[in-house]
Design an enzyme around this catalytic site. Sequence first.
Site, PDB file in Angstrom:
ATOM      1  N   TYR A 108      92.716  77.422  20.373  1.00  0.00           N
ATOM      2  CA  TYR A 108      93.867  78.291  20.666  1.00  0.00           C
ATOM      3  C   TYR A 108      94.402  78.034  22.084  1.00  0.00           C
ATOM      4  CZ  TYR A 108      90.730  80.991  17.494  1.00  0.00           C
ATOM      5  OH  TYR A 108      89.844  81.394  16.525  1.00  0.00           O
ATOM      6  N   CYS A 128      91.525  89.721  24.053  1.00  0.00           N
ATOM      7  CA  CYS A 128      92.508  90.786  24.271  1.00  0.00           C
ATOM      8  C   CYS A 128      92.163  92.024  23.441  1.00  0.00           C
ATOM      9  CB  CYS A 128      93.924  90.299  23.949  1.00  0.00           C
ATOM     10  SG  CYS A 128      94.133  89.701  22.265  1.00  0.00           S
ATOM     11  N   GLU A 182      92.139  93.202  28.675  1.00  0.00           N
ATOM     12  CA  GLU A 182      91.717  91.815  28.508  1.00  0.00           C
ATOM     13  C   GLU A 182      90.324  91.719  29.120  1.00  0.00           C
ATOM     14  OE1 GLU A 182      93.910  88.002  27.399  1.00  0.00           O
ATOM     15  OE2 GLU A 182      94.592  90.067  27.452  1.00  0.00           O
TER      16      GLU A 182
END
EC number: 2.1.1.-
Length: 361
Positions: A213, A319, A353
Amino acid sequence: MSAAFDPSSYATQLDAKVARLRELLAPFGAPEPAVFDSPREHYRLRAEFRLWREDGQRHYAMFAPGEKHKAILIDDFPIASERINALMPRLKAAWQASEELGNRLFQVEFLTTLAGDAMITMCYHRPLDEAWEVEARQLAEALGVSVIGRSKGKRLVIGRDYAVEKLDVAGRVFSYRQPEGAFTQPNGAVNQKMLSWAFEAIGEREDDLLELYCGNGNFTLPLATRVRQVLATEISKTSVNAALSNLDENAVDNVRLVRLSAEELTQALNEVRPFRRLEGIDLKSYQFGTVFVDPPRAGMDPDTCELTRRFERILYISCNPETLAANIAQLQDTHRIERCALFDQFPYTHHMESGVLLVRR
Protein backbone atom coordinates in the site's frame (compact mmCIF):
# COMPACT_ATOMS: atom_id res chain seq x y z
CA MET A 1 -18.07 10.57 18.48
CA SER A 2 -16.65 13.89 17.38
CA ALA A 3 -15.61 16.78 19.57
CA ALA A 4 -16.25 20.43 18.80
CA PHE A 5 -13.34 22.55 17.62
CA ASP A 6 -11.98 23.93 20.88
CA PRO A 7 -8.21 24.45 21.11
CA SER A 8 -8.46 24.97 24.88
CA SER A 9 -9.60 21.34 25.28
CA TYR A 10 -6.96 19.89 22.95
CA ALA A 11 -4.72 18.42 25.67
CA THR A 12 -7.66 16.68 27.36
CA GLN A 13 -8.81 15.17 24.06
CA LEU A 14 -5.30 13.97 23.24
CA ASP A 15 -4.94 12.38 26.69
CA ALA A 16 -8.15 10.42 26.05
CA LYS A 17 -6.74 9.08 22.77
CA VAL A 18 -3.49 8.04 24.44
CA ALA A 19 -5.48 6.22 27.14
CA ARG A 20 -7.52 4.43 24.46
CA LEU A 21 -4.41 3.32 22.57
CA ARG A 22 -2.78 2.10 25.80
CA GLU A 23 -5.93 0.10 26.58
CA LEU A 24 -6.02 -1.53 23.13
CA LEU A 25 -2.32 -2.46 23.16
CA ALA A 26 -2.06 -3.49 26.84
CA PRO A 27 -2.90 -7.19 26.17
CA PHE A 28 0.21 -7.41 24.00
CA GLY A 29 2.68 -6.00 26.55
CA ALA A 30 3.22 -2.82 24.56
CA PRO A 31 5.70 -0.21 25.83
CA GLU A 32 4.53 3.32 26.57
CA PRO A 33 3.57 4.98 23.25
CA ALA A 34 5.48 7.97 21.95
CA VAL A 35 2.95 10.77 21.43
CA PHE A 36 3.11 13.23 18.52
CA ASP A 37 0.67 16.11 18.83
CA SER A 38 -0.85 18.32 16.14
CA PRO A 39 -0.96 22.06 15.64
CA ARG A 40 -4.14 23.24 17.39
CA GLU A 41 -5.54 24.95 14.28
CA HIS A 42 -4.78 25.41 10.56
CA TYR A 43 -3.41 21.86 10.42
CA ARG A 44 -5.56 20.40 7.65
CA LEU A 45 -4.00 20.82 4.20
CA ARG A 46 -7.04 19.80 2.21
CA ALA A 47 -10.75 20.58 2.47
CA GLU A 48 -13.87 19.88 0.44
CA PHE A 49 -17.04 21.98 0.53
CA ARG A 50 -20.45 21.64 -1.06
CA LEU A 51 -22.07 24.86 -2.23
CA TRP A 52 -25.52 25.89 -1.01
CA ARG A 53 -27.80 28.51 -2.56
CA GLU A 54 -29.34 31.01 -0.17
CA ASP A 55 -30.60 34.54 -0.89
CA GLY A 56 -29.69 34.09 -4.55
CA GLN A 57 -26.01 33.38 -3.81
CA ARG A 58 -23.86 30.26 -3.47
CA HIS A 59 -22.11 29.76 -0.12
CA TYR A 60 -19.62 27.25 1.27
CA ALA A 61 -21.55 24.62 3.18
CA MET A 62 -20.97 21.58 5.35
CA PHE A 63 -23.45 19.09 6.77
CA ALA A 64 -23.74 17.31 10.09
CA PRO A 65 -23.79 13.50 9.75
CA GLY A 66 -27.23 12.35 8.63
CA GLU A 67 -28.40 15.94 7.92
CA LYS A 68 -27.82 16.23 4.17
CA HIS A 69 -30.70 18.70 3.71
CA LYS A 70 -29.65 21.02 6.54
CA ALA A 71 -26.63 23.05 5.46
CA ILE A 72 -24.24 24.82 7.82
CA LEU A 73 -23.01 27.88 5.92
CA ILE A 74 -19.41 28.86 6.60
CA ASP A 75 -17.06 31.66 5.60
CA ASP A 76 -13.88 30.24 7.10
CA PHE A 77 -12.62 26.90 8.40
CA PRO A 78 -10.16 27.20 11.30
CA ILE A 79 -8.87 23.63 11.11
CA ALA A 80 -7.86 24.15 7.45
CA SER A 81 -4.51 25.64 6.47
CA GLU A 82 -4.02 29.39 6.53
CA ARG A 83 -3.69 29.25 2.73
CA ILE A 84 -7.13 27.64 2.36
CA ASN A 85 -8.65 30.26 4.66
CA ALA A 86 -7.04 33.03 2.62
CA LEU A 87 -8.30 31.53 -0.66
CA MET A 88 -11.89 30.87 0.46
CA PRO A 89 -13.25 34.46 0.35
CA ARG A 90 -11.35 35.32 -2.84
CA LEU A 91 -12.71 32.28 -4.66
CA LYS A 92 -16.23 32.99 -3.40
CA ALA A 93 -16.02 36.59 -4.62
CA ALA A 94 -14.86 35.31 -8.03
CA TRP A 95 -17.76 32.89 -8.55
CA GLN A 96 -20.26 35.47 -7.27
CA ALA A 97 -18.94 38.05 -9.74
CA SER A 98 -18.77 35.67 -12.72
CA GLU A 99 -21.73 33.80 -14.20
CA GLU A 100 -19.26 31.60 -16.07
CA LEU A 101 -17.47 30.49 -12.88
CA GLY A 102 -20.56 30.31 -10.67
CA ASN A 103 -23.17 28.73 -12.95
CA ARG A 104 -24.08 25.26 -11.64
CA LEU A 105 -20.95 25.05 -9.48
CA PHE A 106 -21.80 22.56 -6.72
CA GLN A 107 -18.53 21.57 -5.02
CA VAL A 108 -15.07 23.03 -4.37
CA GLU A 109 -11.96 21.13 -3.22
CA PHE A 110 -8.77 22.74 -1.93
CA LEU A 111 -5.37 21.04 -1.71
CA THR A 112 -2.47 22.96 -0.16
CA THR A 113 1.00 21.97 1.04
CA LEU A 114 3.49 22.99 3.71
CA ALA A 115 5.72 24.02 0.78
CA GLY A 116 3.21 26.73 -0.19
CA ASP A 117 1.63 25.13 -3.25
CA ALA A 118 -2.15 25.19 -3.80
CA MET A 119 -4.69 23.64 -6.15
CA ILE A 120 -8.45 24.22 -6.41
CA THR A 121 -10.88 21.79 -8.04
CA MET A 122 -14.27 23.21 -9.08
CA CYS A 123 -17.05 20.69 -9.83
CA TYR A 124 -20.01 21.53 -12.07
CA HIS A 125 -23.40 20.11 -13.07
CA ARG A 126 -22.87 21.36 -16.65
CA PRO A 127 -20.37 20.97 -19.50
CA LEU A 128 -17.31 23.23 -19.38
CA ASP A 129 -16.14 25.07 -22.48
CA GLU A 130 -13.57 27.59 -23.70
CA ALA A 131 -15.43 30.50 -22.08
CA TRP A 132 -15.04 28.82 -18.67
CA GLU A 133 -11.39 28.10 -19.42
CA VAL A 134 -10.67 31.77 -20.18
CA GLU A 135 -12.13 32.92 -16.85
CA ALA A 136 -10.56 30.04 -14.92
CA ARG A 137 -7.15 30.98 -16.31
CA GLN A 138 -7.60 34.55 -15.06
CA LEU A 139 -8.71 33.19 -11.68
CA ALA A 140 -5.69 30.87 -11.40
CA GLU A 141 -3.34 33.74 -12.19
CA ALA A 142 -5.02 36.10 -9.72
CA LEU A 143 -4.95 33.55 -6.88
CA GLY A 144 -1.55 32.02 -7.68
CA VAL A 145 -2.95 28.48 -7.82
CA SER A 146 -3.69 25.66 -10.24
CA VAL A 147 -7.39 25.33 -11.09
CA ILE A 148 -9.10 22.16 -12.26
CA GLY A 149 -12.62 22.16 -13.64
CA ARG A 150 -14.64 18.96 -13.46
CA SER A 151 -17.94 18.11 -15.12
CA LYS A 152 -19.44 14.78 -16.15
CA GLY A 153 -16.78 12.90 -18.11
CA LYS A 154 -14.51 15.92 -18.51
CA ARG A 155 -11.59 17.55 -16.70
CA LEU A 156 -9.94 20.84 -17.66
CA VAL A 157 -6.57 21.63 -16.04
CA ILE A 158 -5.26 25.19 -15.67
CA GLY A 159 -1.66 24.90 -14.47
CA ARG A 160 -0.81 21.48 -12.99
CA ASP A 161 -2.98 18.58 -11.89
CA TYR A 162 -0.87 18.05 -8.77
CA ALA A 163 0.47 20.04 -5.83
CA VAL A 164 4.10 19.86 -4.70
CA GLU A 165 4.95 19.09 -1.08
CA LYS A 166 8.38 19.18 0.53
CA LEU A 167 9.02 17.29 3.78
CA ASP A 168 12.16 17.20 5.92
CA VAL A 169 13.11 13.78 7.31
CA ALA A 170 16.35 13.57 9.30
CA GLY A 171 17.77 16.62 7.54
CA ARG A 172 16.97 15.53 3.98
CA VAL A 173 14.16 17.30 2.13
CA PHE A 174 11.97 15.05 -0.01
CA SER A 175 9.76 16.45 -2.76
CA TYR A 176 6.35 14.89 -3.46
CA ARG A 177 3.83 15.30 -6.24
CA GLN A 178 0.33 15.05 -4.79
CA PRO A 179 -2.10 14.36 -7.67
CA GLU A 180 -5.58 15.83 -7.74
CA GLY A 181 -8.09 13.27 -6.49
CA ALA A 182 -5.50 10.89 -4.99
CA PHE A 183 -5.07 10.19 -1.28
CA THR A 184 -2.64 12.38 0.66
CA GLN A 185 -2.08 12.69 4.39
CA PRO A 186 -4.27 15.65 5.42
CA ASN A 187 -2.21 16.85 8.40
CA GLY A 188 1.17 17.81 6.97
CA ALA A 189 2.88 18.64 10.26
CA VAL A 190 1.91 15.30 11.80
CA ASN A 191 2.75 13.44 8.59
CA GLN A 192 6.29 14.80 8.83
CA LYS A 193 6.49 13.51 12.43
CA MET A 194 5.17 10.13 11.26
CA LEU A 195 7.82 9.86 8.56
CA SER A 196 10.55 10.73 11.06
CA TRP A 197 9.28 8.11 13.54
CA ALA A 198 9.18 5.40 10.85
CA PHE A 199 12.66 6.42 9.63
CA GLU A 200 14.00 6.08 13.17
CA ALA A 201 12.08 2.85 13.88
CA ILE A 202 13.37 0.96 10.85
CA GLY A 203 16.97 1.93 11.58
CA GLU A 204 19.98 1.52 9.28
CA ARG A 205 19.63 -1.86 7.54
CA GLU A 206 21.76 -4.04 5.27
CA ASP A 207 18.76 -6.02 4.02
CA ASP A 208 15.63 -5.25 1.97
CA LEU A 209 12.17 -3.78 2.60
CA LEU A 210 8.80 -4.91 1.27
CA GLU A 211 6.18 -2.14 1.32
CA LEU A 212 2.46 -2.80 0.86
CA TYR A 213 0.00 0.00 0.00
CA CYS A 214 2.74 2.52 -0.89
CA GLY A 215 0.44 5.25 -2.28
CA ASN A 216 2.37 8.16 -3.80
CA GLY A 217 5.57 7.04 -2.04
CA ASN A 218 4.98 9.06 1.14
CA PHE A 219 6.95 6.59 3.31
CA THR A 220 8.81 4.90 0.45
CA LEU A 221 11.19 7.79 -0.21
CA PRO A 222 12.70 8.20 3.29
CA LEU A 223 12.60 4.47 4.14
CA ALA A 224 14.44 3.61 0.92
CA THR A 225 17.46 5.51 2.25
CA ARG A 226 17.64 3.11 5.24
CA VAL A 227 17.74 -0.22 3.37
CA ARG A 228 19.51 -1.97 0.49
CA GLN A 229 16.49 -2.33 -1.80
CA VAL A 230 12.71 -1.78 -1.67
CA LEU A 231 9.95 -3.69 -3.42
CA ALA A 232 6.78 -1.58 -3.15
CA THR A 233 3.23 -2.46 -4.19
CA GLU A 234 0.20 -0.29 -4.94
CA ILE A 235 -2.98 -0.94 -6.95
CA SER A 236 -4.09 2.65 -7.74
CA LYS A 237 -2.74 3.67 -11.15
CA THR A 238 -2.80 7.37 -10.19
CA SER A 239 -0.77 6.69 -7.04
CA VAL A 240 1.67 4.43 -8.90
CA ASN A 241 2.36 7.15 -11.48
CA ALA A 242 2.84 9.75 -8.73
CA ALA A 243 5.18 7.42 -6.81
CA LEU A 244 7.28 6.80 -9.93
CA SER A 245 7.56 10.57 -10.52
CA ASN A 246 8.50 11.11 -6.87
CA LEU A 247 11.20 8.43 -6.96
CA ASP A 248 12.67 10.03 -10.08
CA GLU A 249 12.41 13.59 -8.73
CA ASN A 250 14.28 12.60 -5.55
CA ALA A 251 16.89 10.43 -7.31
CA VAL A 252 15.89 7.38 -5.26
CA ASP A 253 17.02 4.46 -7.43
CA ASN A 254 16.80 1.39 -5.19
CA VAL A 255 12.99 0.95 -5.40
CA ARG A 256 11.01 -1.33 -7.72
CA LEU A 257 7.29 -0.54 -7.79
CA VAL A 258 4.67 -3.04 -8.98
CA ARG A 259 0.89 -2.85 -9.39
CA LEU A 260 -0.13 -5.86 -7.33
CA SER A 261 -2.65 -6.36 -4.56
CA ALA A 262 -1.48 -7.88 -1.27
CA GLU A 263 -3.26 -11.11 -2.26
CA GLU A 264 -1.48 -11.23 -5.63
CA LEU A 265 1.88 -10.55 -4.00
CA THR A 266 1.28 -13.43 -1.58
CA GLN A 267 0.62 -15.71 -4.57
CA ALA A 268 3.80 -14.49 -6.26
CA LEU A 269 5.97 -15.01 -3.16
CA ASN A 270 4.47 -18.48 -2.68
CA GLU A 271 5.09 -19.24 -6.38
CA VAL A 272 1.41 -20.08 -6.87
CA ARG A 273 1.42 -18.40 -10.28
CA PRO A 274 3.55 -15.95 -12.30
CA PHE A 275 2.55 -12.33 -12.92
CA ARG A 276 3.41 -10.42 -16.08
CA ARG A 277 3.72 -7.27 -13.94
CA LEU A 278 6.68 -8.92 -12.17
CA GLU A 279 8.62 -9.54 -15.38
CA GLY A 280 12.25 -8.60 -14.86
CA ILE A 281 11.94 -8.77 -11.05
CA ASP A 282 13.60 -11.74 -9.34
CA LEU A 283 11.78 -12.09 -6.02
CA LYS A 284 14.36 -14.63 -4.83
CA SER A 285 17.10 -11.99 -5.08
CA TYR A 286 15.53 -9.96 -2.26
CA GLN A 287 16.59 -10.44 1.35
CA PHE A 288 13.53 -9.01 3.06
CA GLY A 289 14.14 -8.12 6.70
CA THR A 290 11.20 -5.76 7.19
CA VAL A 291 7.70 -5.41 5.80
CA PHE A 292 6.04 -1.99 5.98
CA VAL A 293 2.25 -1.77 5.90
CA ASP A 294 -0.09 1.22 5.93
CA PRO A 295 -3.46 -0.43 5.23
CA PRO A 296 -6.93 1.14 4.89
CA ARG A 297 -9.24 1.46 7.91
CA ALA A 298 -10.29 -2.18 7.67
CA GLY A 299 -6.71 -3.19 8.51
CA MET A 300 -5.00 -6.20 6.98
CA ASP A 301 -7.16 -9.14 5.96
CA PRO A 302 -6.17 -12.47 7.58
CA ASP A 303 -4.20 -13.66 4.52
CA THR A 304 -2.14 -10.45 4.34
CA CYS A 305 -1.55 -10.74 8.08
CA GLU A 306 -0.15 -14.23 7.49
CA LEU A 307 2.05 -12.85 4.72
CA THR A 308 3.60 -10.33 7.13
CA ARG A 309 4.25 -13.06 9.72
CA ARG A 310 7.10 -14.47 7.62
CA PHE A 311 9.16 -11.27 8.17
CA GLU A 312 11.51 -10.61 11.06
CA ARG A 313 10.14 -7.09 11.53
CA ILE A 314 6.74 -5.57 10.75
CA LEU A 315 6.47 -1.78 10.66
CA TYR A 316 2.76 -0.96 10.76
CA ILE A 317 1.09 2.45 10.42
CA SER A 318 -2.62 2.31 11.22
CA CYS A 319 -5.53 4.73 10.86
CA ASN A 320 -7.78 2.48 12.97
CA PRO A 321 -6.44 1.25 16.34
CA GLU A 322 -9.22 -1.35 16.66
CA THR A 323 -8.20 -3.17 13.48
CA LEU A 324 -4.53 -2.69 14.42
CA ALA A 325 -5.20 -4.50 17.71
CA ALA A 326 -7.04 -7.28 15.86
CA ASN A 327 -4.08 -7.74 13.50
CA ILE A 328 -1.60 -7.79 16.39
CA ALA A 329 -3.75 -10.42 18.13
CA GLN A 330 -3.33 -12.63 15.05
CA LEU A 331 0.45 -12.10 15.07
CA GLN A 332 1.20 -12.11 18.80
CA ASP A 333 2.32 -15.74 19.00
CA THR A 334 5.27 -14.97 16.69
CA HIS A 335 5.84 -11.21 17.13
CA ARG A 336 6.00 -8.72 19.99
CA ILE A 337 5.65 -4.92 20.05
CA GLU A 338 9.05 -3.29 20.36
CA ARG A 339 7.86 0.31 20.02
CA CYS A 340 4.61 2.14 19.40
CA ALA A 341 3.39 5.68 18.79
CA LEU A 342 0.28 7.81 18.50
CA PHE A 343 0.10 10.48 15.80
CA ASP A 344 -2.74 12.97 16.24
CA GLN A 345 -3.61 13.40 12.56
CA PHE A 346 -7.25 14.25 13.31
CA PRO A 347 -7.67 16.59 16.32
CA TYR A 348 -11.17 17.13 17.71
CA THR A 349 -12.35 13.73 16.42
CA HIS A 350 -12.08 10.22 17.84
CA HIS A 351 -9.89 9.16 14.89
CA MET A 352 -6.22 8.50 15.56
CA GLU A 353 -3.21 7.34 13.60
CA SER A 354 -0.82 4.97 15.33
CA GLY A 355 2.34 3.06 14.57
CA VAL A 356 3.94 -0.11 15.90
CA LEU A 357 7.18 -1.95 15.25
CA LEU A 358 6.69 -5.69 15.72
CA VAL A 359 9.74 -7.96 15.94
CA ARG A 360 9.90 -11.74 15.88
CA ARG A 361 10.02 -13.36 19.31
